[in-house]
Design an enzyme around this catalytic site. Structure first.
Site, PDB file in Angstrom:
ATOM      1  CG  ASN A   1      -8.286   2.316  -2.467  1.00 24.54           C
ATOM      2  OD1 ASN A   1      -8.216   1.621  -3.469  1.00 24.54           O
ATOM      3  ND2 ASN A   1      -8.909   1.909  -1.366  1.00 24.54           N
TER       4      ASN A   1
ATOM      5  CG  ASP B   1      -1.790   1.208   1.323  1.00 26.11           C
ATOM      6  OD1 ASP B   1      -2.422   1.568   0.316  1.00 26.11           O
ATOM      7  OD2 ASP B   1      -1.823   1.832   2.401  1.00 26.11           O
TER       8      ASP B   1
ATOM      9  CB  CYS C   1      -8.527   2.486  -7.388  1.00 30.14           C
ATOM     10  SG  CYS C   1     -10.285   2.584  -7.794  1.00 30.14           S
TER      11      CYS C   1
ATOM     12  CE1 TYR D   1      -8.570  12.085  -0.141  1.00 28.02           C
ATOM     13  CE2 TYR D   1      -8.703  13.556   1.759  1.00 28.02           C
ATOM     14  CZ  TYR D   1      -9.249  12.561   0.970  1.00 28.02           C
ATOM     15  OH  TYR D   1     -10.467  12.023   1.285  1.00 28.02           O
TER      16      TYR D   1
ATOM     17  CG  ASP E   1      -1.010   7.788   0.568  1.00 29.57           C
ATOM     18  OD1 ASP E   1       0.120   8.116   0.183  1.00 29.57           O
ATOM     19  OD2 ASP E   1      -2.048   8.068  -0.059  1.00 29.57           O
TER      20      ASP E   1
ATOM     21  NE  ARG F   1     -12.981   3.505  -2.426  1.00 23.38           N
ATOM     22  CZ  ARG F   1     -12.033   4.314  -1.962  1.00 23.38           C
ATOM     23  NH1 ARG F   1     -11.029   4.635  -2.727  1.00 23.38           N
ATOM     24  NH2 ARG F   1     -12.079   4.789  -0.740  1.00 23.38           N
ATOM     25  CE  LYS F   2      -5.409  -0.441  -1.532  1.00 21.72           C
ATOM     26  NZ  LYS F   2      -4.137  -0.153  -0.892  1.00 21.72           N
TER      27      LYS F   2
END
Length: 170
Positions: free
Chosen positions: A52, A9, A90, A20, A11, A108-109
């Site tokens: 994501n 992953d 995604c 963000y 972030d 999208r996870k």
């Protein structure tokens, strides 16, 4: 010939999750992140990022920003002799404010789409692969894709990944 992979992953795993992150100036690496990627490379595993990026659907930034940040990350990792084989993201979210990105997506996870796409595209040995995430949605995506998921606490990614690689060898 199939090879195992590590799915990271982004972030909260490779970089600090400060909300963000989409510009190079915002990027703060997690301690040991580059060394963890390098350890994965040296072990002969594919190294992938699956992330994501609902900020696109929310209108906070564009896909071009995501790609530019990933290119920046590639360059930073290359300076240390590490590399990511593919970045997948995604941009969709069912509640997004940008109409063209407002939808449910199997990428999208916790859906497994990003992982399964990489497994097929790169001839990944899913049985010997694992994902490192910081949320339950990451682990659920891994489970649905037939890959083991591990929850990262955010302390030192290199130590965590080296331990997981050692487990895989035994």
């Amino acid at each position: 010939m199939k090879r195992p992979a590590v799915f990271f992953d982004r972030d909260g795993v490779l970089n600090e999750d400060s909300g963000y992150v989409f510009e190079a100036s915002q990027l703060r690496w997690i301690p040991g992140a580059a060394e963890a990627v390098k350890a994965v490379n040296r072990a002969g595993y594919w190294a992938f990022v699956v992330t994501n990026q609902s900020g696109v659907a929310r209108g906070l930034y564009e896909e071009t920003h995501v790609r530019a940040l990933h290119n920046h990350m590639k360059k930073e990792l290359a300076k240390l002799g590490a590399h990511i084989d593919a970045f997948e993201y995604c941009p969709y979210h069912p509640l997004g404010s940008v109409e063209r990105y407002r939808r449910v997506s199997n990428r999208r996870k916790p859906a497994p789409g990003m992982i399964t796409d990489l497994i097929h595209r790169f001839q990944v040995d899913a049985r010997r692969s694992f994902l490192v995430g910081d949320k339950q949605t990451d682990l659920e995506a891994a489970r649905r894709a037939g890959v083991t998921g591990h929850l990262f606490s955010g302390v030192n990614l290199e130590e965590f990944v080296r331990f997981l690689l050692k487990l895989q060898r035994n």
